[in-house]
Design a protein around this motif. Structure first.
Motif, mmCIF file in Angstrom:
data_model
loop_
_atom_site.group_PDB
_atom_site.id
_atom_site.type_symbol
_atom_site.label_atom_id
_atom_site.label_comp_id
_atom_site.label_asym_id
_atom_site.label_seq_id
_atom_site.Cartn_x
_atom_site.Cartn_y
_atom_site.Cartn_z
ATOM 1 N N UNK A 279 52.785 41.807 34.618
ATOM 2 C CA UNK A 279 53.642 41.606 35.796
ATOM 3 C C UNK A 279 52.773 41.411 37.038
ATOM 4 N N UNK A 280 52.910 40.255 37.690
ATOM 5 C CA UNK A 280 52.123 39.969 38.880
ATOM 6 C C UNK A 280 52.385 40.909 40.033
ATOM 7 N N UNK A 281 53.525 41.612 40.015
ATOM 8 C CA UNK A 281 53.815 42.551 41.102
ATOM 9 C C UNK A 281 52.801 43.693 41.150
ATOM 10 N N UNK A 282 52.228 44.023 39.998
ATOM 11 C CA UNK A 282 51.227 45.087 39.987
ATOM 12 C C UNK A 282 49.911 44.609 40.608
ATOM 13 N N UNK A 283 49.652 43.295 40.524
ATOM 14 C CA UNK A 283 48.508 42.759 41.242
ATOM 15 C C UNK A 283 48.738 42.861 42.740
ATOM 16 N N UNK A 284 49.990 42.622 43.160
ATOM 17 C CA UNK A 284 50.324 42.788 44.574
ATOM 18 C C UNK A 284 50.171 44.225 45.022
ATOM 19 N N UNK A 285 50.575 45.154 44.158
ATOM 20 C CA UNK A 285 50.403 46.569 44.471
ATOM 21 C C UNK A 285 48.928 46.924 44.581
ATOM 22 N N UNK A 286 48.123 46.384 43.665
ATOM 23 C CA UNK A 286 46.683 46.648 43.683
ATOM 24 C C UNK A 286 46.061 46.221 45.009
ATOM 25 N N UNK A 287 46.612 45.181 45.621
ATOM 26 C CA UNK A 287 46.067 44.670 46.884
ATOM 27 C C UNK A 287 46.416 45.551 48.083
ATOM 28 N N UNK A 288 47.496 46.348 47.967
ATOM 29 C CA UNK A 288 47.941 47.127 49.136
ATOM 30 C C UNK A 288 47.672 48.617 49.026
ATOM 31 N N UNK A 289 47.399 49.118 47.815
ATOM 32 C CA UNK A 289 47.081 50.548 47.698
ATOM 33 C C UNK A 289 45.763 50.831 48.410
ATOM 34 N N UNK A 290 45.722 51.800 49.310
ATOM 35 C CA UNK A 290 44.495 52.039 50.069
ATOM 36 C C UNK A 290 43.390 52.733 49.275
ATOM 37 N N UNK A 291 43.727 53.400 48.158
ATOM 38 C CA UNK A 291 42.725 54.137 47.394
ATOM 39 C C UNK A 291 42.081 53.235 46.344
ATOM 40 N N UNK A 292 40.768 53.046 46.447
ATOM 41 C CA UNK A 292 40.053 52.161 45.520
ATOM 42 C C UNK A 292 40.168 52.641 44.079
ATOM 43 N N UNK A 293 40.176 53.957 43.863
ATOM 44 C CA UNK A 293 40.251 54.498 42.510
ATOM 45 C C UNK A 293 41.541 54.076 41.823
ATOM 46 N N UNK A 294 42.635 54.069 42.580
ATOM 47 C CA UNK A 294 43.913 53.651 42.009
ATOM 48 C C UNK A 294 43.924 52.150 41.749
ATOM 49 N N UNK A 295 43.332 51.385 42.644
ATOM 50 C CA UNK A 295 43.251 49.941 42.449
ATOM 51 C C UNK A 295 42.560 49.614 41.126
ATOM 52 N N UNK A 296 41.495 50.335 40.828
ATOM 53 C CA UNK A 296 40.690 50.061 39.649
ATOM 54 C C UNK A 296 41.402 50.395 38.342
ATOM 55 N N UNK A 297 42.459 51.174 38.417
ATOM 56 C CA UNK A 297 43.182 51.553 37.203
ATOM 57 C C UNK A 297 44.156 50.472 36.735
ATOM 58 N N UNK A 298 44.502 49.539 37.616
ATOM 59 C CA UNK A 298 45.504 48.520 37.305
ATOM 60 C C UNK A 298 44.833 47.312 36.662
ATOM 61 N N UNK A 299 45.282 46.945 35.461
ATOM 62 C CA UNK A 299 44.680 45.834 34.729
ATOM 63 C C UNK A 299 45.759 44.837 34.319
ATOM 64 N N UNK A 300 45.603 43.593 34.756
ATOM 65 C CA UNK A 300 46.507 42.535 34.323
ATOM 66 C C UNK A 300 45.972 41.974 33.010
ATOM 67 N N UNK A 301 46.860 41.750 32.055
ATOM 68 C CA UNK A 301 46.426 41.335 30.724
ATOM 69 C C UNK A 301 45.714 39.989 30.736
ATOM 70 N N UNK A 302 45.982 39.166 31.729
ATOM 71 C CA UNK A 302 45.284 37.881 31.839
ATOM 72 C C UNK A 302 43.795 38.064 32.121
#
Length: 319
Positions: A279-302
């Motif tokens: 889901x591309x919405x999780x990529x959008x979330x990854x861009x706005x979450x301020x914590x880098x650690x949380x950003x790194x946990x999100x993986x798009x299957x592509x």
């Protein structure tokens, strides 16, 4: 052991690309590598809402072979545990296993793959649609203005708009500097608090019912005032905060029907080692979450390269 969480879109991708035998072999391989592939009650709710019965059973049967028999805690279980820990910046390590009814049923289905869910599918869809309808209101709130929660006299003279309820939060009343973006995130988080925590509008609301029973508050409006006065931290820290980020990140375009479930999936990010999605919405979330650690946990299957090993019916490498 690491916990790898698979959002529903990633589950569907595996269903399309793997056989049941490959799913079982993958499960054994990942466990040997110290990776526990998990679903949540949210994932199962979403699968169970599939209207095509044949397709629904196909997905469930596949999941019984690929994923752990233990479900992650339900949103309600995570939320109430977080509150009872005192809403810390970093939660204590705890057992991430659900004790909900659906979790007990799922454990049995993984143990005996000949079984499936016995449920009132129409009733489940009715509850889900009712719950999802709330997010359409909040989407309009974000794009066009405010939302009036109520003007009941029990508000003790307060204007029942969401903005004015946010202004009643102690840290706001004390004059803490707040940007427009922060104020918006507080409004969205508070709205989710009102719907899920105060009005119990969740498919699994037993932990929330028990929480309010322990406190001794039945009235929804009294619960709202309790939240504002006693647990205002919930609007800027913890599960409701990350749900707000997900909702706001999707608000720029047309109303996305899946935002409610996306927001529920997102609250698992702090608790798991990795979350996988298409889901591309999780990529959008990854861009706005301020914590880098949380950003790194999100993986798009592509972005992930999948490798396939030859196996036989016992899940053993043929080579």
């Amino acid at each position: 052991m690491e916990i790898w969480y698979f959002e529903t879109s990633a589950v569907n991708l595996f269903v399309q690309g793997l056989s049941v035998e490959s799913a079982l072999a993958t499960k054994h391989l990942q466990l040997n590598k110290g990776r526990d592939w998990r679903l949540s009650p949210v994932t199962l709710w979403e699968v169970l809402m599939t209207s095509d019965k044949t397709r629904r059973e196909e997905i469930l049967y596949f999941c019984q072979h690929l994923f752990s028999g233990e479900l992650l805690p339900s949103p309600a279980e995570l939320i109430i545990s977080y509150i009872k820990q005192g809403m810390p910046k970093v939660e204590r390590i705890r057992n991430l296993k659900s004790s909900s009814i659906i979790a007990e049923v799922w454990k049995g289905l993984v143990s005996d793959r000949s079984k499936t869910f016995d449920l009132d599918h129409a009733e489940l869809r009715r509850k889900a649609k009712l719950t999802q309808s709330f997010t359409k209101s909040i989407h309009e709130l974000i794009k066009h203005g405010d939302l009036v929660i109520g003007s009941d006299k029990e508000f003790s003279g307060l204007d029942g708009s969401l903005s004015n309820l946010v202004r009643e939060l102690p840290f706001i009343k004390s004059g803490e500097p707040t940007t427009n973006d922060q104020f918006l995130s507080y409004k969205v988080a508070l709205y989710y608090i009102l719907i899920i925590l105060c009005a119990e509008a969740d498919i699994d609301n037993e932990p929330i019912k028990n929480y309010w029973k322990e406190i001794g508050i039945d009235s929804t409006i009294e619960r709202i005032m309790y939240v504002i006065k006693e647990v205002p931290t919930l609007v800027h820290r913890g599960p409701f905060c990350i749900m707000a980020y997900m909702t706001i990140s999707q608000a720029s375009g047309k109303y996305p029907r899946g935002v409610w479930l996306d927001s529920l999936h997102s609250l698992y990010i702090p608790y798991v080692d990795h979350i996988f999605t298409t889901d591309g919405h999780f990529q959008g979330l990854r861009d706005v979450i301020p914590e880098a650690l949380l950003q790194q946990k999100i993986h798009h299957m592509d972005d992930i390269e999948l490798s396939y090993l030859p196996i036989n019916q016992f899940g053993v490498d043929k080579t």
